[in-house]
Design an enzyme around this catalytic site. Structure first.
Site, PDB file in Angstrom:
ATOM      1  N   GLU A  87       0.953  -1.150  -0.001  1.00  0.00           N
ATOM      2  CA  GLU A  87       0.041  -0.161  -0.010  1.00  0.00           C
ATOM      3  C   GLU A  87       0.826   1.162  -0.111  1.00  0.00           C
ATOM      4  O   GLU A  87       1.672   1.402   0.729  1.00  0.00           O
ATOM      5  CB  GLU A  87      -0.983   0.056   1.242  1.00  0.00           C
ATOM      6  CG  GLU A  87      -2.174   0.926   1.114  1.00  0.00           C
ATOM      7  CD  GLU A  87      -2.046   2.209   1.367  1.00  0.00           C
ATOM      8  OE1 GLU A  87      -1.915   3.020   0.340  1.00  0.00           O
ATOM      9  OE2 GLU A  87      -1.931   2.642   2.387  1.00  0.00           O
TER      10      GLU A  87
ATOM     11  N   CYS B 189      -1.871   8.954   3.730  1.00  0.00           N
ATOM     12  CA  CYS B 189      -1.721   8.579   2.222  1.00  0.00           C
ATOM     13  C   CYS B 189      -3.117   8.678   1.159  1.00  0.00           C
ATOM     14  O   CYS B 189      -2.544   9.026   0.058  1.00  0.00           O
ATOM     15  CB  CYS B 189      -1.339   7.055   2.124  1.00  0.00           C
ATOM     16  SG  CYS B 189      -2.350   5.707   2.780  1.00  0.00           S
TER      17      CYS B 189
END
Length: 483
Positions: free
Chosen positions: A249, A283
């Site tokens: 990720e 993020c």
């Protein structure tokens, strides 16, 4: 407000170990306060942790499913019962405001509760066969030893959902948290030890990234990593050498579109929350705001006022809305990113400067750039800070093209009152997650999280998709004979 210094060790094969290299963490809200004292282990100790996880695997994969679920449920209960304590440590070590820190600790507990239920949920399928006298059974088995490598921006939630997911499906784990913020991982290890997790099933190592990570990846059957895209590429190259299953990720350069027909009150609040709350250190945070020209000037004016109105301060102060940047390295990178935007010709209409508060810390005002263009560096590279740039466009089609104009494809969003526009954007956005009239940042643990490469690689995290990474399927053909 200060707290005690956490004395944190590594947890290997059911025992606490002190490494050879000691270090301290300091409060980014108050650089004069030491938060934790830890030690880093070397390759030999990491190898011991991997060996312990390997030895523990047969017993844990065959562990009674109800007993396994009960252990995860108890861990979740303790995380939530101790949320104030864990949240305060998180806020002192990472810089989130105290409500954010407590909220993250509670979310970690919820992740353990979710995966406790996954343990007893059926994981298998039965099929009729094309051949008489046969049937076909598809089952899922643990992938093996999982190496979990986590970043500094979510010090308890990220370790929780990786560890809980791995354990739920019968895997053993070696966790390496960021050395910037290892405290919450130490508390998680203590909780897992307290609830009675068998020896070697969970291990915690604190060490330097490349040296520690290489040993983990070499010895693991799977690696789950969250961090920057370039580091993710290095992890993937290393995993390829041993064909270790990888889940990555990675970074985002997330776009949020505001159309002329948007509810501007909602749109402004949504964009500001996604861009600047938690100091932009998510993020999935919005870094590019794409606005149609009919409302562009009004959006810029209102967002500038919003940015200037935030109360920046010590993470534990009750009136703080945005805490400090988490560490010196990120602080320097944020300020350099702002300077890059100015050199490129973008107009800095709010914030983007270091400020002083009652204690020495990494304090920065939320930055808003206007008159930026799609081609600028600041609109293609992830800042990972409270920095938002506005790009003006003519219509929805151009907005979609600009939103899709970077290689990163993690999260995107749109503010509109048109169902047609929302659905067109949802279909055509290349991001792995799409938000309509809600912030690009934010996730729920029961649904998949992740982006398309190079913002992510491999099966998605969280929710039912976790089984795709943490297990391997086995197809069995049974010849039971023709009646």
């Amino acid at each position: 407000m200060t707290g005690t210094i956490l004395q944190g060790q590594n947890f290997i094969d059911g025992g606490w170990r002190t490494g050879a290299v000691g270090f301290e963490t300091r409060n980014p809200s108050d650089l004069d306060e030491v938060v934790g004292a830890y030690s880093k282990v070397g390759a030999a100790e990491v190898d011991e942790a991997m060996a312990a996880a390997t030895r523990a695997l047969p017993g844990w994969r065959g562990f009674n499913m109800q007993a396994r679920a009960d252990l995860l449920r108890k861990a979740g209960d303790l995380l939530m019962a101790r949320a104030i304590e864990i949240g305060a440590l998180l806020s002192r070590e990472e810089g989130k405001t105290l409500p954010e820190g407590i909220g993250e600790a509670n979310r970690a507990g919820q992740c353990f509760h979710y995966f406790a239920a996954e343990v007893v949920r059926a994981q298998g399928e039965w099929y009729n066969s094309m051949r008489d006298g046969h049937n076909v059974i598809v089952t899922r088995e643990p992938v093996g030893v999982v190496a979990a490598i986590t970043p500094w921006n979510f010090p308890i939630a990220l370790p929780a959902w990786k560890v809980a997911g791995a354990l739920a499906f019968g895997n053993t784990v070696v966790l390496k948290p960021s050395s910037f913020v290892p405290g919450c991982a130490v508390l998680l290890a203590r909780i897992l030890e307290y609830v009675g997790l068998p020896q070697g099933v969970f291990n915690l190592v604190i060490g330097d990234g490349r040296a520690t990570g290489d040993v983990m990846i070499d010895r693991a059957q799977a690696v789950t990593f969250t961090g920057g895209t370039e580091t993710g590429r290095a992890v993937l190259r290393k995993a390829a050498e041993t064909m270790t299953k990888a889940q990555l990720e990675l970074g985002g350069k997330n776009a949020f579109v505001i159309l002329d027909d948007a509810d501007l009150d909602l749109a402004i609040e949504t964009a500001a929350n996604a861009a600047w709350v938690q100091t932009g250190q998510r993020c999935t945070a919005t870094e590019r705001l794409i606005v149609t020209r009919g409302v562009h000037d009004q959006v810029v004016e209102r967002l500038a006022a919003k940015a200037q109105g935030y109360r920046i301060g010590h993470a534990l102060d009750a009136d703080t809305q945005i805490g400090p940047v988490a560490n010196e390295k990120q602080f320097a990178e944020n300020l350099a990113f702002v300077e890059t935007g100015l050199r490129e010709g973008a107009e800095l209409v709010a914030g983007g400067v270091a400020v002083e508060r009652r204690t020495r810390g990494y304090y920065m005002t939320p930055a808003l750039f206007a008159r930026s263009t799609e081609a600028m560096h600041i609109n293609h590279h992830e800042s990972f800070g409270p920095i938002l740039s506005v790009i003006a466009v003519d219509d929805l089609d151009q907005a979609i093209a600009v939103a899709n104009g970077t290689e990163l494809a993690l999260s995107s969003g749109i503010a509109t009152t048109s169902l047609h526009s929302a659905e067109k954007f949802r279909r055509e956005s290349k991001a792995g997650m799409v938000m309509v009239n809600t912030p690009t940042a934010g996730l729920e643990y029961h649904v998949p999280l992740g982006g398309r490469s190079p913002s992510g690689f491999g099966p998605r995290e969280n929710g039912a998709s976790s089984a795709e990474f943490f297990t391997e399927s086995k197809t069995s053909y049974i010849n039971h004979g023709v009646n």
